[in-house]
Design a protein around this motif. Structure first.
Motif, PDB file in Angstrom:
ATOM      1  N   PHE A 303     -77.092 -32.568  33.122  1.00  0.00           N
ATOM      2  CA  PHE A 303     -77.829 -32.687  34.379  1.00  0.00           C
ATOM      3  C   PHE A 303     -79.149 -31.919  34.346  1.00  0.00           C
ATOM      4  O   PHE A 303     -79.903 -31.942  35.311  1.00  0.00           O
ATOM      5  N   LEU A 304     -79.395 -31.199  33.256  1.00  0.00           N
ATOM      6  CA  LEU A 304     -80.536 -30.283  33.257  1.00  0.00           C
ATOM      7  C   LEU A 304     -81.867 -30.997  33.479  1.00  0.00           C
ATOM      8  O   LEU A 304     -82.729 -30.492  34.192  1.00  0.00           O
ATOM      9  N   TRP A 305     -82.056 -32.166  32.856  1.00  0.00           N
ATOM     10  CA  TRP A 305     -83.374 -32.809  32.992  1.00  0.00           C
ATOM     11  C   TRP A 305     -83.666 -33.177  34.443  1.00  0.00           C
ATOM     12  O   TRP A 305     -84.760 -32.948  34.945  1.00  0.00           O
ATOM     13  N   SER A 306     -82.656 -33.705  35.164  1.00  0.00           N
ATOM     14  CA  SER A 306     -82.950 -34.079  36.550  1.00  0.00           C
ATOM     15  C   SER A 306     -83.010 -32.841  37.451  1.00  0.00           C
ATOM     16  O   SER A 306     -83.759 -32.801  38.419  1.00  0.00           O
ATOM     17  N   TYR A 307     -82.242 -31.815  37.075  1.00  0.00           N
ATOM     18  CA  TYR A 307     -82.307 -30.547  37.811  1.00  0.00           C
ATOM     19  C   TYR A 307     -83.701 -29.934  37.684  1.00  0.00           C
ATOM     20  O   TYR A 307     -84.258 -29.400  38.641  1.00  0.00           O
ATOM     21  N   GLU A 308     -84.283 -30.053  36.499  1.00  0.00           N
ATOM     22  CA  GLU A 308     -85.610 -29.509  36.282  1.00  0.00           C
ATOM     23  C   GLU A 308     -86.664 -30.305  37.071  1.00  0.00           C
ATOM     24  O   GLU A 308     -87.625 -29.738  37.576  1.00  0.00           O
ATOM     25  N   VAL A 309     -86.460 -31.624  37.185  1.00  0.00           N
ATOM     26  CA  VAL A 309     -87.369 -32.418  38.015  1.00  0.00           C
ATOM     27  C   VAL A 309     -87.270 -31.929  39.468  1.00  0.00           C
ATOM     28  O   VAL A 309     -88.267 -31.818  40.177  1.00  0.00           O
ATOM     29  N   LEU A 310     -86.050 -31.593  39.886  1.00  0.00           N
ATOM     30  CA  LEU A 310     -85.832 -31.097  41.259  1.00  0.00           C
ATOM     31  C   LEU A 310     -86.593 -29.794  41.508  1.00  0.00           C
ATOM     32  O   LEU A 310     -87.260 -29.636  42.520  1.00  0.00           O
ATOM     33  N   ARG A 311     -86.495 -28.857  40.572  1.00  0.00           N
ATOM     34  CA  ARG A 311     -87.121 -27.567  40.855  1.00  0.00           C
ATOM     35  C   ARG A 311     -88.498 -27.427  40.235  1.00  0.00           C
ATOM     36  O   ARG A 311     -89.153 -26.407  40.393  1.00  0.00           O
ATOM     37  N   GLY A 312     -88.942 -28.484  39.534  1.00  0.00           N
ATOM     38  CA  GLY A 312     -90.284 -28.451  38.924  1.00  0.00           C
ATOM     39  C   GLY A 312     -91.377 -28.333  39.973  1.00  0.00           C
ATOM     40  O   GLY A 312     -92.432 -27.760  39.725  1.00  0.00           O
ATOM     41  N   PHE A 313     -91.113 -28.893  41.157  1.00  0.00           N
ATOM     42  CA  PHE A 313     -92.110 -28.810  42.228  1.00  0.00           C
ATOM     43  C   PHE A 313     -91.778 -27.597  43.071  1.00  0.00           C
ATOM     44  O   PHE A 313     -90.858 -27.632  43.877  1.00  0.00           O
ATOM     45  N   PHE A 314     -92.518 -26.536  42.854  1.00  0.00           N
ATOM     46  CA  PHE A 314     -92.143 -25.296  43.534  1.00  0.00           C
ATOM     47  C   PHE A 314     -93.211 -24.802  44.490  1.00  0.00           C
ATOM     48  O   PHE A 314     -93.125 -23.726  45.010  1.00  0.00           O
ATOM     49  N   PHE A 315     -94.252 -25.614  44.696  1.00  0.00           N
ATOM     50  CA  PHE A 315     -95.267 -25.184  45.656  1.00  0.00           C
ATOM     51  C   PHE A 315     -95.693 -26.387  46.486  1.00  0.00           C
ATOM     52  O   PHE A 315     -95.468 -27.533  46.110  1.00  0.00           O
ATOM     53  N   GLU A 316     -96.318 -26.089  47.626  1.00  0.00           N
ATOM     54  CA  GLU A 316     -96.703 -27.128  48.565  1.00  0.00           C
ATOM     55  C   GLU A 316     -97.874 -27.957  48.025  1.00  0.00           C
ATOM     56  O   GLU A 316     -98.830 -27.406  47.494  1.00  0.00           O
ATOM     57  N   ILE A 317     -97.775 -29.274  48.142  1.00  0.00           N
ATOM     58  CA  ILE A 317     -98.904 -30.132  47.787  1.00  0.00           C
ATOM     59  C   ILE A 317     -99.136 -31.070  48.965  1.00  0.00           C
ATOM     60  O   ILE A 317     -98.219 -31.769  49.399  1.00  0.00           O
ATOM     61  N   GLY A 318    -100.371 -31.063  49.487  1.00  0.00           N
ATOM     62  CA  GLY A 318    -100.739 -31.983  50.568  1.00  0.00           C
ATOM     63  C   GLY A 318     -99.836 -31.877  51.778  1.00  0.00           C
ATOM     64  O   GLY A 318     -99.491 -32.883  52.392  1.00  0.00           O
ATOM     65  N   GLY A 319     -99.446 -30.654  52.118  1.00  0.00           N
ATOM     66  CA  GLY A 319     -98.677 -30.450  53.347  1.00  0.00           C
ATOM     67  C   GLY A 319     -97.182 -30.716  53.195  1.00  0.00           C
ATOM     68  O   GLY A 319     -96.424 -30.546  54.129  1.00  0.00           O
ATOM     69  N   ILE A 320     -96.755 -31.161  52.011  1.00  0.00           N
ATOM     70  CA  ILE A 320     -95.311 -31.358  51.802  1.00  0.00           C
ATOM     71  C   ILE A 320     -94.799 -30.182  50.992  1.00  0.00           C
ATOM     72  O   ILE A 320     -95.390 -29.817  49.972  1.00  0.00           O
ATOM     73  N   SER A 321     -93.702 -29.578  51.473  1.00  0.00           N
ATOM     74  CA  SER A 321     -93.210 -28.373  50.807  1.00  0.00           C
ATOM     75  C   SER A 321     -92.682 -28.705  49.407  1.00  0.00           C
ATOM     76  O   SER A 321     -92.286 -29.842  49.124  1.00  0.00           O
ATOM     77  N   ILE A 370     -86.466 -33.932  26.569  1.00  0.00           N
ATOM     78  CA  ILE A 370     -85.957 -32.745  25.877  1.00  0.00           C
ATOM     79  C   ILE A 370     -86.584 -31.483  26.476  1.00  0.00           C
ATOM     80  O   ILE A 370     -85.892 -30.494  26.726  1.00  0.00           O
ATOM     81  N   VAL A 371     -87.890 -31.539  26.739  1.00  0.00           N
ATOM     82  CA  VAL A 371     -88.552 -30.377  27.356  1.00  0.00           C
ATOM     83  C   VAL A 371     -87.922 -30.094  28.719  1.00  0.00           C
ATOM     84  O   VAL A 371     -87.601 -28.944  29.046  1.00  0.00           O
ATOM     85  N   LEU A 372     -87.714 -31.144  29.515  1.00  0.00           N
ATOM     86  CA  LEU A 372     -87.095 -30.957  30.836  1.00  0.00           C
ATOM     87  C   LEU A 372     -85.712 -30.330  30.696  1.00  0.00           C
ATOM     88  O   LEU A 372     -85.353 -29.423  31.447  1.00  0.00           O
ATOM     89  N   THR A 373     -84.942 -30.808  29.733  1.00  0.00           N
ATOM     90  CA  THR A 373     -83.581 -30.301  29.548  1.00  0.00           C
ATOM     91  C   THR A 373     -83.594 -28.813  29.189  1.00  0.00           C
ATOM     92  O   THR A 373     -82.869 -28.015  29.781  1.00  0.00           O
ATOM     93  N   VAL A 374     -84.454 -28.455  28.226  1.00  0.00           N
ATOM     94  CA  VAL A 374     -84.491 -27.050  27.791  1.00  0.00           C
ATOM     95  C   VAL A 374     -84.988 -26.154  28.927  1.00  0.00           C
ATOM     96  O   VAL A 374     -84.381 -25.124  29.233  1.00  0.00           O
ATOM     97  N   TYR A 375     -86.052 -26.564  29.603  1.00  0.00           N
ATOM     98  CA  TYR A 375     -86.588 -25.716  30.676  1.00  0.00           C
ATOM     99  C   TYR A 375     -85.720 -25.766  31.927  1.00  0.00           C
ATOM    100  O   TYR A 375     -85.827 -24.897  32.784  1.00  0.00           O
ATOM    101  N   GLY A 376     -84.844 -26.767  32.008  1.00  0.00           N
ATOM    102  CA  GLY A 376     -83.903 -26.805  33.127  1.00  0.00           C
ATOM    103  C   GLY A 376     -82.891 -25.681  33.030  1.00  0.00           C
ATOM    104  O   GLY A 376     -82.279 -25.294  34.011  1.00  0.00           O
TER     105      GLY A 376
END
Lengths: 416, 292, 167
Positions: A303-321, A370-376
């Motif tokens: 699940f790491l790759w999709s988990y990393e996509v989930l937490r990859g966005f950690f700051f607000e962009i265009g008013g969306i948290s 693979i990058v997403l999985t490792v960084y997840g």
């Protein structure tokens, strides 16, 4: 009802009543598979065997497992692991099998993408396969909760918390899923039900659909070649076995699968007996404690790759948290593979390396996953958070670009 | 040949992913710490090169220690039952029968001189906290006298034996006053409520610690808990290398008791699977020779 | 002709009845998944704050969640809209779960702040996120003041004022 004549043999007796001879032909000896294939075509049989292993080991675990927050941990780690004869073996097979089944699913899935086995009539094979992926994910997630260790608890906590991000109904939905304000006994027993009954039933149904979906468009081959299966089958039956482009499922195709299976099992049992730590996280040998968060929380590796996509966005962009963006991206990541047949606009059915543009897309995607999985797995601090953001963005961009890349490719090769 | 190339690509991709999520991620999340120090070289209050006098040690021990500690191997019984002792001191005082064998000599000498600094619990027993360690410092004794006590304790200690029973004894002496081991039916000798008050939190049950922490972690942690868990209430216990290895061996015997069965069965299953694979290959060759 | 339309009507009626039954069953199943009444009603916790020590974090459990009750020292400044005055002292009352992914932050008494070990988020003494991934301050549980007793799970005027000020 037609008159039954007295059967001369047991086979005939069954054949009169169940049509077993014809059934065996349709399912085995005259079910035609292309000859031009490599060992990657054995992954389906590997998955069937692994699923069988999981069901059988699961049945034996079920005999001693107790779905209760006060008893679950000890029923697994003491009763099953230390008292029941070979209980530890069944648990190891179940835990390692659950992890390795995803490895094979991913190989199976990316084989399909590499060889373009999801288009020109094979859409339903792909969709039923993706459905199986989703069901296996749900099965893996619900099963991971059952030993009631620290990682069971906190993975369940964090993942159910994700639903809280859904607008309006989010908070109530989380409580509804858990059956309590927090992950509790009610949560454990309902996930137990899902894990041992409902989801396995759905998986079996989806497997049947997946196999059935193979019947009409037939299995793809290494060159992506389309040919007349009936004609080739006739050639084979007439005795031109070497000239025919097909082989029967039994015994020819399966003999190759068993050979692949044999060596795969060598690897599998090595993991089961000697190298199981990756599938049985150390932290999960601490009993669940809702008031003590482990220092690092991460899902199982698949699940790491999709988990990393989930937490990859950690700051607000265009008013969306960041949290909402992550949730949207996570939703897309889990659904987007279903649409492969329509996102790939090129009619070409060829191995990726013979496709002028798609090959870059494919290998970029592999590297990104693979990058997403490792960084997840790594703690999302400092530079890691930015790598996560960049690779999540790359993931989404690759899918957004796929229709354009493949359209351009179709133009270049002139519809071939 | 082509199939070997495909296999090589898959093995490479899986290998890189595995390296990233297992060895590499563990290395990032659990950085290496200083190796275990079984000489306790930071403790320098007592000159341990002095040769202790067992006879004088015996006199000193009988005058100073047995009011609180039992030494059952030489017939000094417990002063009161565990629950009462725990209520009086906060924790049950250890029996000293094995002290000379499980504790490092330098540690033991310095412990007698000043228990709190030997245990590295200065952060817990601060003057402001109002808490005091139940055993007083014997820093008024001369180094020679302390070494006499150490010599005496070493002379009454049993010699090392191996096997689960002896591992269990070491575990009980070293850990069992605070920690339970439910999977071995051992409960901490200090009652759970008392030890919770004394430590600030219930010391964990150690049944599965060999799995949840692993041998490598335990090896550093038991030697000096503050290195891996700064601020923890667990004292440095001062076990010597041999005693610590026995404790870890016991934790493995209880927490992973099917290890030997797993490893021997594993070999047989691997051999069986290899035969299966070879025969499958030969059969496949025969079948495919007709179609290729 | 008559027959045709009658069969059509009966067919539709049968379909409608079947659909009603199906929907009713689904509603029943949804309700079976709902939290039990006993779970819903076990949602109140009371805390007596008179005995608390300043600058020492008190953690109480409310609905399975840790709730932080922190009594301020003289030199800790109250934060508007978040600090609660009970008697002569200011307090922080908040759910002790990091708003990032729900870990429990630890209180650092010497720095008067909270640090989450999971992903490094930091919060002020009043629970305002000041560093790292947490998207918002620590949540404030619904509470009511009853003298020096804090009732968690009930919405008192102080809580309502706080929520109104936030909105």
């Amino acid at each position: 009802m037609a008159e039954f004549k007295k059967a001369d043999s047991m086979l005939e007796w069954f054949d009169q009543r169940l049509g077993v001879v014809n059934f065996a032909k349709v399912m085995m000896t005259e079910y035609w598979i292309p000859k031009n294939i490599n060992f990657l075509w054995a992954m389906g049989v590997l998955l069937s065997v692994l699923f069988t292993f999981l069901v059988v080991s699961g049945i034996f675990l079920l005999m001693y497992y107790k779905p209760d927050v006060n008893m679950a941990f000890d029923s697994v780690n003491y009763t099953i692991m230390q008292e029941v004869a070979y209980g530890w073996l069944f648990r190891h097979i179940h835990a390692v099998g659950a992890s390795v089944v995803f490895l094979v699913i991913y190989i199976h899935m990316f084989t399909g993408i590499y060889y373009g086995s999801y288009k020109k009539g094979r859409e339903m094979i792909w969709i039923s396969g993706m459905l199986l992926f989703v069901l296996f994910s749900a099965e893996g997630f619900s099963g991971y909760m059952l030993p009631w260790g620290q990682m069971s608890y906190w993975a369940a906590y964090v993942i159910t918390e994700i639903f809280g991000g859904i607008p309006v109904i989010g908070d109530e939905l989380v409580v509804w899923i858990r059956g309590n304000f927090y992950v509790s006994d009610a949560t454990l027993t309902r996930f137990f039900m899902l894990h041992v009954l409902l989801i396995p039933l759905l998986i079996i149904g989806a497997i049947v659909l997946h196999f059935y979906a193979l019947r009409f468009p037939h299995v793809n081959n290494e060159a992506g070649e389309f040919f007349d299966f009936d004609e080739e089958a006739e050639k084979y039956k007439a005795g031109d076995k070497k000239g025919s482009k097909v082989v029967p499922f039994w015994p020819v195709f399966l003999s190759k699968d068993f050979f692949v299976l044999g060596f795969f099992m060598l690897f599998f049992f090595y993991l089961v007996f000697f190298h199981y730590g990756f599938a049985m996280d150390a932290i999960n040998f601490d009993k669940a404690d809702g008031l003590k968060t482990p220092a690092h929380i991460y899902p199982e590796w698949y699940f790491l790759w999709s988990y990393e996509v989930l937490r990859g966005f950690f700051f607000e962009i265009g008013g969306i948290s960041g949290k909402d963006l992550g949730l949207i991206a996570f939703g897309i990541a889990n659904a987007v593979f279903f649409f492969m047949p329509w996102l790939d606009r090129s009619p070409m059915v060829k191995p990726a390396n013979q496709r002028p543009y798609f090959k870059y897309w494919f290998w970029f995607m592999m590297v990104d996953l693979i990058v997403l999985t490792v960084y997840g797995k790594l703690p999302p601090t400092g530079a890691n958070a930015w790598v996560g953001f960049a690779s999540s963005l790359t993931f989404l961009t690759l899918f957004a670009a796929l229709p354009f890349i493949t359209k351009a490719e179709a133009k270049k090769v002139g519809g071939k | 040949m082509k199939e070997f190339k495909i296999l090589a690509v898959i093995v490479a991709l899986v290998g890189i992913t595995y390296y990233g999520i297992e060895p590499y991620a563990h290395h990032v999340m659990h950085p290496e710490v200083a190796p275990a120090d079984f000489t306790f070289k930071d403790l320098k209050n007592v000159d341990t090169s002095l040769v202790g006098n067992v006879e004088n040690g015996k006199v000193l021990v009988e005058a100073n220690c047995i009011a609180c500690h039992s030494i059952e191997s030489v017939g000094h019984p417990q002063v009161m039952p565990n629950a009462d002792a725990a209520a009086s001191y906060g924790v049950v005082p250890p029996d000293l029968s094995g002290a000379g064998w499980i504790y490092d000599k330098n540690y033991l000498a310095n412990f007698i001189y000043d228990p709190v600094s030997a245990m590295k619990l200065q952060h817990k027993f601060t003057p402001e906290s109002g808490k005091a360690f139940p055993m007083p410092s014997y820093n008024w004794m001369s180094a020679q006298e302390i070494m006499d006590i150490v010599a005496y304790l070493q002379s009454v200690a049993p010699t090392a034996k191996s096997g689960t029973e002896s591992h269990k004894k070491t575990f009980e002496a070293a850990c069992g006053r605070c920690h339970s081991m439910a999977y071995a039916g051992l409960e901490s000798t200090t009652p759970i409520d008392t030890i919770k008050t004394y430590m600030g939190a219930t010391p964990p049950d150690l049944s599965q610690y060999i799995k949840s922490r692993g041998e490598h972690y335990l090896y550093s942690f038991i030697n000096d808990p503050q290195v891996l868990l700064p601020g923890t209430a667990m004292p440095r216990t001062g076990l010597n290398k041999k005693a610590q290895e026995e404790v870890i061996a016991y934790m493995e015997e209880i927490g992973d008791r099917k290890k030997a069965e797993r490893e021997s069965l594993g070999i047989w299953v691997m051999i069986y699977t290899l035969i299966f694979a070879i025969l499958a290959y030969l059969w496949k060759r025969k079948i495919w020779s007709e179609v290729h | 002709m008559m027959d045709e339309s009658r069969r059509g009507f009966i067919g539709k009626a049968f379909g409608a009845v079947a659909a009603v039954g199906g929907i009713a069953s689904l509603i029943a199943m949804k309700k079976t998944w709902d939290p039990l009444p006993s779970v819903m009603s076990a949602g109140f916790t009371t805390v007596d704050v008179s005995g608390l020590e300043a600058n020492k974090l008190e953690v109480v459990v409310w609905r399975g969640k840790p709730v932080f009750v922190l009594k301020y020292t003289e030199d800790m400044k109250p934060t508007d809209g978040r600090s609660v005055k009970i008697g002569d002292h200011y307090f922080s009352v908040m759910i002790g779960l990091c708003t990032h992914l729900g870990c429990i932050p630890a209180y650092r008494a010497d720095q008067h702040d909270f640090k989450c070990a999971c992903h490094g988020g930091e919060f002020t003494d009043a629970g305002i996120n000041k560093f790292g991934p947490p998207p918002r301050p620590l949540d404030i549980p619904p509470f009511k003041l009853d003298g020096v007793t804090l009732v968690l799970g009930e919405e008192g005027p102080e809580y309502k004022a706080m929520m109104a000020a936030k909105a």
